[in-house]
Design a protein around this motif. Structure first.
Motif, PDB file in Angstrom:
ATOM      1  N   PRO A   1      -2.644  -8.989  -3.541  1.00 19.72           N
ATOM      2  CA  PRO A   1      -1.970  -7.887  -2.794  1.00 19.72           C
ATOM      3  C   PRO A   1      -0.517  -8.482  -2.447  1.00 19.72           C
ATOM      4  O   PRO A   1      -0.302  -9.536  -2.135  1.00 19.72           O
ATOM      5  N   GLU A   2       0.327  -7.586  -2.556  1.00 15.16           N
ATOM      6  CA  GLU A   2       1.752  -7.770  -1.795  1.00 15.16           C
ATOM      7  C   GLU A   2       2.302  -6.894  -0.706  1.00 15.16           C
ATOM      8  O   GLU A   2       1.924  -5.746  -0.812  1.00 15.16           O
ATOM      9  N   PHE A   3       2.661  -7.697   0.274  1.00 12.36           N
ATOM     10  CA  PHE A   3       3.017  -6.867   1.744  1.00 12.36           C
ATOM     11  C   PHE A   3       4.717  -7.072   1.685  1.00 12.36           C
ATOM     12  O   PHE A   3       5.163  -7.923   1.299  1.00 12.36           O
ATOM     13  N   ASP A   4       5.003  -5.886   2.287  1.00 18.78           N
ATOM     14  CA  ASP A   4       6.318  -5.794   2.606  1.00 18.78           C
ATOM     15  C   ASP A   4       6.483  -5.742   4.337  1.00 18.78           C
ATOM     16  O   ASP A   4       6.086  -4.651   5.043  1.00 18.78           O
ATOM     17  N   GLY A   5       6.626  -7.115   4.836  1.00 10.97           N
ATOM     18  CA  GLY A   5       6.191  -7.229   6.267  1.00 10.97           C
ATOM     19  C   GLY A   5       4.621  -6.782   6.380  1.00 10.97           C
ATOM     20  O   GLY A   5       3.690  -7.514   6.025  1.00 10.97           O
ATOM     21  N   GLN A   6       4.282  -5.829   7.271  1.00 12.91           N
ATOM     22  CA  GLN A   6       2.990  -5.419   7.416  1.00 12.91           C
ATOM     23  C   GLN A   6       2.791  -4.398   6.476  1.00 12.91           C
ATOM     24  O   GLN A   6       1.232  -3.854   6.708  1.00 12.91           O
ATOM     25  N   GLN A   7       3.358  -3.862   5.780  1.00 15.14           N
ATOM     26  CA  GLN A   7       3.143  -2.658   4.814  1.00 15.14           C
ATOM     27  C   GLN A   7       2.618  -3.131   3.532  1.00 15.14           C
ATOM     28  O   GLN A   7       3.251  -4.128   2.949  1.00 15.14           O
ATOM     29  N   LEU A   8       1.633  -2.499   3.094  1.00 18.98           N
ATOM     30  CA  LEU A   8       0.975  -2.874   1.821  1.00 18.98           C
ATOM     31  C   LEU A   8       2.155  -2.479   0.705  1.00 18.98           C
ATOM     32  O   LEU A   8       2.345  -1.052   0.470  1.00 18.98           O
ATOM     33  N   LYS A   9       2.580  -3.330  -0.224  1.00 18.83           N
ATOM     34  CA  LYS A   9       3.433  -2.899  -1.207  1.00 18.83           C
ATOM     35  C   LYS A   9       2.654  -2.668  -2.516  1.00 18.83           C
ATOM     36  O   LYS A   9       2.686  -1.465  -3.168  1.00 18.83           O
ATOM     37  N   TYR A  10       1.851  -3.702  -2.955  1.00 20.26           N
ATOM     38  CA  TYR A  10       1.123  -3.558  -3.970  1.00 20.26           C
ATOM     39  C   TYR A  10      -0.513  -4.053  -3.819  1.00 20.26           C
ATOM     40  O   TYR A  10      -0.418  -5.069  -3.304  1.00 20.26           O
ATOM     41  N   GLY A  11      -1.241  -3.264  -4.010  1.00 19.90           N
ATOM     42  CA  GLY A  11      -2.656  -3.520  -4.110  1.00 19.90           C
ATOM     43  C   GLY A  11      -3.166  -4.552  -4.994  1.00 19.90           C
ATOM     44  O   GLY A  11      -2.474  -4.684  -5.980  1.00 19.90           O
ATOM     45  N   LEU A  12      -4.437  -5.244  -4.879  1.00 15.58           N
ATOM     46  CA  LEU A  12      -4.922  -6.091  -5.766  1.00 15.58           C
ATOM     47  C   LEU A  12      -5.099  -5.342  -7.046  1.00 15.58           C
ATOM     48  O   LEU A  12      -5.681  -4.313  -7.385  1.00 15.58           O
ATOM     49  N   HIS A  13      -4.494  -6.138  -8.252  1.00 14.10           N
ATOM     50  CA  HIS A  13      -4.554  -5.836  -9.510  1.00 14.10           C
ATOM     51  C   HIS A  13      -4.225  -4.488 -10.025  1.00 14.10           C
ATOM     52  O   HIS A  13      -4.494  -3.953 -10.980  1.00 14.10           O
ATOM     53  N   GLY A  14      -3.383  -3.612  -9.080  1.00 16.29           N
ATOM     54  CA  GLY A  14      -2.663  -2.653  -9.893  1.00 16.29           C
ATOM     55  C   GLY A  14      -3.778  -1.404  -9.481  1.00 16.29           C
ATOM     56  O   GLY A  14      -4.788  -1.383  -9.134  1.00 16.29           O
ATOM     57  N   ARG A  15      -2.929  -0.148 -10.418  1.00 17.66           N
ATOM     58  CA  ARG A  15      -3.895   1.148 -10.295  1.00 17.66           C
ATOM     59  C   ARG A  15      -4.408   1.437 -11.769  1.00 17.66           C
ATOM     60  O   ARG A  15      -5.309   2.310 -11.855  1.00 17.66           O
ATOM     61  N   ILE A  16      -4.075   0.548 -12.720  1.00 16.87           N
ATOM     62  CA  ILE A  16      -4.358   1.328 -13.948  1.00 16.87           C
ATOM     63  C   ILE A  16      -5.977   1.444 -14.344  1.00 16.87           C
ATOM     64  O   ILE A  16      -6.356   2.340 -14.773  1.00 16.87           O
ATOM     65  N   SER A  17      -6.635   0.605 -13.703  1.00 13.12           N
ATOM     66  CA  SER A  17      -8.042   0.418 -13.878  1.00 13.12           C
ATOM     67  C   SER A  17      -8.648   1.761 -12.960  1.00 13.12           C
ATOM     68  O   SER A  17     -10.024   2.044 -13.331  1.00 13.12           O
ATOM     69  N   ASN A  18      -8.220   2.177 -12.214  1.00  7.26           N
ATOM     70  CA  ASN A  18      -8.600   3.524 -11.401  1.00  7.26           C
ATOM     71  C   ASN A  18      -7.907   4.735 -11.859  1.00  7.26           C
ATOM     72  O   ASN A  18      -7.988   5.520 -10.826  1.00  7.26           O
ATOM     73  N   THR A  19      -7.409   4.786 -12.968  1.00 13.12           N
ATOM     74  CA  THR A  19      -6.664   6.071 -13.353  1.00 13.12           C
ATOM     75  C   THR A  19      -7.407   6.668 -14.386  1.00 13.12           C
ATOM     76  O   THR A  19      -7.620   5.752 -15.422  1.00 13.12           O
ATOM     77  N   PRO A  20      -7.867   7.791 -14.594  1.00  9.82           N
ATOM     78  CA  PRO A  20      -8.429   8.397 -15.613  1.00  9.82           C
ATOM     79  C   PRO A  20      -7.396   8.599 -16.991  1.00  9.82           C
ATOM     80  O   PRO A  20      -6.378   9.027 -16.676  1.00  9.82           O
ATOM     81  N   ALA A  21      -7.970   8.605 -18.029  1.00  2.00           N
ATOM     82  CA  ALA A  21      -7.192   8.804 -19.306  1.00  2.00           C
ATOM     83  C   ALA A  21      -7.033  10.399 -19.266  1.00  2.00           C
ATOM     84  O   ALA A  21      -7.985  11.166 -19.211  1.00  2.00           O
ATOM     85  N   HIS A  22      -5.888  10.852 -19.592  1.00  2.00           N
ATOM     86  CA  HIS A  22      -5.692  12.446 -19.611  1.00  2.00           C
ATOM     87  C   HIS A  22      -5.714  12.841 -21.195  1.00  2.00           C
ATOM     88  O   HIS A  22      -5.819  14.134 -21.259  1.00  2.00           O
ATOM     89  N   GLN A  23      -6.074  11.892 -22.246  1.00  5.41           N
ATOM     90  CA  GLN A  23      -6.320  12.344 -23.500  1.00  5.41           C
ATOM     91  C   GLN A  23      -7.278  11.223 -24.141  1.00  5.41           C
ATOM     92  O   GLN A  23      -7.015   9.942 -24.212  1.00  5.41           O
ATOM     93  N   VAL A  24      -8.409  11.509 -24.732  1.00  6.10           N
ATOM     94  CA  VAL A  24      -9.293  10.852 -25.351  1.00  6.10           C
ATOM     95  C   VAL A  24      -9.492  11.450 -26.894  1.00  6.10           C
ATOM     96  O   VAL A  24     -10.048  12.524 -26.762  1.00  6.10           O
ATOM     97  N   ASP A  25      -9.484  10.790 -27.837  1.00  8.21           N
ATOM     98  CA  ASP A  25      -9.771  11.029 -29.244  1.00  8.21           C
ATOM     99  C   ASP A  25     -10.653  10.227 -29.760  1.00  8.21           C
ATOM    100  O   ASP A  25     -10.514   8.821 -29.920  1.00  8.21           O
TER     101      ASP A  25
END
Length: 219
Positions: free
Chosen positions: A125-149
């Protein structure tokens, strides 16, 4: 040539296949002894998670389009490859608090054999002061695919699953993951080829880490 193609999900035209079973009898060709089963899980934290189970006769594994095309579990001859997480997954991203102030919400959904970390950030995780800037390991693993073939070549015995996952935010990053996961009938191998595209006219930094996790009985 015995080759069959299915679009399992295509958000752009609202195509969605809830359940599909693919066998050699459906495809034709010389390759035998494989199955592909696409289904949607129901109940608990897995409610609404799509799973594509691919069994090539020697190796079987589960791909999770709902979780960024991660690989949940794998087996060879019934022997599990992976680890035992205290998280009872696979967890629908809707139940993963990525905006948790600690930056560690990602861990609430972590139980896969292979998890991608990225695309805008991939580490702690990365913080800008007390504000969370980036969470652990990003977002891609919790983002659904919008096309699957799905593509099955019955002559070559090749099974290919392709997913497209967008990690975007208005006025911020516009990144796209193209993931191609391939296996061949009778081989103990999963081939993964990922391509990242910047959909923006501006240059951006892209990060991608593959979190591959092993445990008993392999280790």
């Amino acid at each position: 040539m015995a080759e069959s193609n299915w679009t399992l999900t295509k958000w752009a035209d609202r195509t969605y296949v809830d359940d599909l079973m693919v066998t050699p009898e459906l495809v034709g060709g010389a390759a035998q002894g494989y199955t592909v089963h696409k289904r949607r899980l129901r109940g608990g934290p897995s409610d609404g998670v799509d799973v594509v189970h691919i069994d090539n006769g020697t190796l079987s594994f589960d791909v999770l389009p709902t979780r960024g095309m991660n690989i949940w579990k794998a087996w060879i001859g019934g022997q599990p490859i992976g680890w035992n997480s205290p998280v009872r997954g696979p967890v629908n991203p809707a139940f993963v608090p990525l905006a948790d102030p600690s930056g560690l919400g990602w861990l609430d959904g972590f139980d896969e054999l292979l998890s991608r970390c990225g695309l805008e950030s991939n580490g702690a995780p990365e913080f800008d002061g007390q504000q969370l800037k980036y969470g652990l390991h990003g977002r891609i693993s919790n983002t659904p695919a919008h096309q699957v073939d799905l593509r099955v070549d019955g002559d070559r015995g090749e099974i290919t699953l392709v997913g497209i996952v967008d990690e975007t935010r208005f006025q911020f990053s516009k990144l796209r993951l193209f993931s191609t996961i391939t296996t061949t009938v009778g081989e103990p191998i999963i081939r993964i080829r990922d391509t990242i595209q910047n959909l923006s006219a501006s240059q951006v930094e892209i990060q991608l880490l593959y979190h591959v996790n092993f445990g008993p009985p392999l280790l």
